[in-house]
Write a protein that holds these residues in place. Structure first.
Motif, mmCIF file in Angstrom:
data_model
loop_
_atom_site.group_PDB
_atom_site.id
_atom_site.type_symbol
_atom_site.label_atom_id
_atom_site.label_comp_id
_atom_site.label_asym_id
_atom_site.label_seq_id
_atom_site.Cartn_x
_atom_site.Cartn_y
_atom_site.Cartn_z
ATOM 1 N N ARG A 1 1.176 -1.057 -0.197
ATOM 2 C CA ARG A 1 -0.259 0.064 0.053
ATOM 3 C C ARG A 1 0.881 0.619 0.011
ATOM 4 O O ARG A 1 2.527 1.185 0.272
ATOM 5 C CB ARG A 1 -0.962 0.220 1.229
ATOM 6 C CG ARG A 1 -1.812 -1.305 1.419
ATOM 7 C CD ARG A 1 -2.917 -1.027 0.302
ATOM 8 N NE ARG A 1 -4.212 -2.513 0.804
ATOM 9 C CZ ARG A 1 -3.993 -3.241 0.198
ATOM 10 N NH1 ARG A 1 -2.903 -3.746 -0.597
ATOM 11 N NH2 ARG A 1 -4.595 -4.597 0.882
ATOM 12 N N GLU A 2 0.159 2.339 0.059
ATOM 13 C CA GLU A 2 0.307 3.291 0.001
ATOM 14 C C GLU A 2 1.732 3.737 1.594
ATOM 15 O O GLU A 2 2.901 4.127 1.427
ATOM 16 C CB GLU A 2 0.000 4.582 -0.424
ATOM 17 C CG GLU A 2 -0.650 5.316 -1.545
ATOM 18 C CD GLU A 2 0.689 4.801 -2.753
ATOM 19 O OE1 GLU A 2 1.064 6.119 -1.959
ATOM 20 O OE2 GLU A 2 -0.325 4.772 -3.118
ATOM 21 N N ASP A 3 1.864 3.214 2.351
ATOM 22 C CA ASP A 3 1.878 3.627 3.922
ATOM 23 C C ASP A 3 3.541 2.248 3.897
ATOM 24 O O ASP A 3 3.591 2.942 4.842
ATOM 25 C CB ASP A 3 0.706 3.575 4.458
ATOM 26 C CG ASP A 3 0.573 1.743 5.105
ATOM 27 O OD1 ASP A 3 0.472 1.342 3.593
ATOM 28 O OD2 ASP A 3 -0.625 2.551 5.821
ATOM 29 N N ASN A 4 2.848 1.449 2.982
ATOM 30 C CA ASN A 4 4.487 0.323 2.648
ATOM 31 C C ASN A 4 5.138 0.038 2.105
ATOM 32 O O ASN A 4 5.701 -0.084 2.115
ATOM 33 C CB ASN A 4 4.408 -1.015 3.687
ATOM 34 C CG ASN A 4 2.892 -1.793 2.551
ATOM 35 O OD1 ASN A 4 2.899 -1.230 2.024
ATOM 36 N ND2 ASN A 4 2.040 -2.282 3.264
ATOM 37 N N ARG A 5 5.134 1.713 1.185
ATOM 38 C CA ARG A 5 5.654 1.227 -0.150
ATOM 39 C C ARG A 5 6.937 1.117 -0.253
ATOM 40 O O ARG A 5 8.204 1.044 -0.852
ATOM 41 C CB ARG A 5 5.409 2.218 -0.902
ATOM 42 C CG ARG A 5 5.957 3.537 -0.538
ATOM 43 C CD ARG A 5 5.181 5.165 -1.502
ATOM 44 N NE ARG A 5 5.497 5.008 -2.160
ATOM 45 C CZ ARG A 5 4.905 6.171 -3.309
ATOM 46 N NH1 ARG A 5 3.616 6.342 -3.522
ATOM 47 N NH2 ARG A 5 5.603 6.260 -4.602
ATOM 48 N N ASP A 6 7.657 2.027 0.914
ATOM 49 C CA ASP A 6 9.151 1.866 0.682
ATOM 50 C C ASP A 6 10.015 0.629 1.003
ATOM 51 O O ASP A 6 10.843 0.478 0.566
ATOM 52 C CB ASP A 6 9.666 3.412 2.282
ATOM 53 C CG ASP A 6 9.103 4.778 1.720
ATOM 54 O OD1 ASP A 6 8.731 4.549 0.645
ATOM 55 O OD2 ASP A 6 9.088 5.857 2.783
ATOM 56 N N VAL A 7 9.361 0.018 2.317
ATOM 57 C CA VAL A 7 9.637 -1.242 2.060
ATOM 58 C C VAL A 7 9.556 -2.049 1.163
ATOM 59 O O VAL A 7 11.078 -2.577 0.975
ATOM 60 C CB VAL A 7 8.235 -2.608 3.511
ATOM 61 C CG1 VAL A 7 9.048 -3.439 3.711
ATOM 62 C CG2 VAL A 7 8.026 -1.610 4.163
#
Ligand code: AMP
Ligand code: ZN
Length: 113
Positions: free
Chosen positions: A54-60
């Motif tokens: 999702r947008e909120d875990n994209r960095d992972v």
């Protein structure tokens, strides 16, 4: 998350052949290698698969792929490699913790699916 195999590896409850670790990412050799070099890159955060990004875990996900590129360099995969992430039953995903396979070390099959 005791029922998740890769969370248990992260917790040190199951041994693994570590090749890389940073704050967010861990990588280790696949126990059943499908190529001369076969490494699994996983986030330390439990995410079930690509489908849970999702947008909120994209960095992972981005951090896993950047780590994969550095690992491939370190492993000497100068002629190339393949990154695979099986997602769901049709892809044959067996461990429901997001992981990216790095496959390389020889000419890989042209088959993709
Ligand atoms: P997948 O089928 O995409 O879910 O990939 C799961 C991968 O985890 C397979 O390639 C397995 O060989 C690998 N695997 C399962 N258990 C272990 C383990 N204890 N240590 C390292 N790799 C494992
Ligand atoms: Zn997990």
């Amino acid at each position: 998350m005791n029922d998740c195999l890769f969370c248990r590896i992260l917790a040190g409850e199951i041994p693994s052949a570590k090749v890389y670790e940073d704050e967010d990412v861990y990588a280790f050799r696949d126990i059943n290698p499908q190529a001369p070099t076969h490494i699994l890159v996983i986030p330390k955060e439990h995410i079930g698969s690509v489908a849970e990004l999702r947008e909120d875990n994209r960095d992972v996900a981005a951090k896993c792929l950047v780590a994969a590129a550095r690992i491939a360099e370190r492993e000497g995969l100068t002629e190339g490699y393949r990154i695979v992430s099986n997602c769901g039953p049709d892809a044959g995903q067996t461990v429901k913790h997001l992981h990216f396979h790095i496959l390389g070390g020889n000419r890989l099959t042209d088959q993709m699916g």
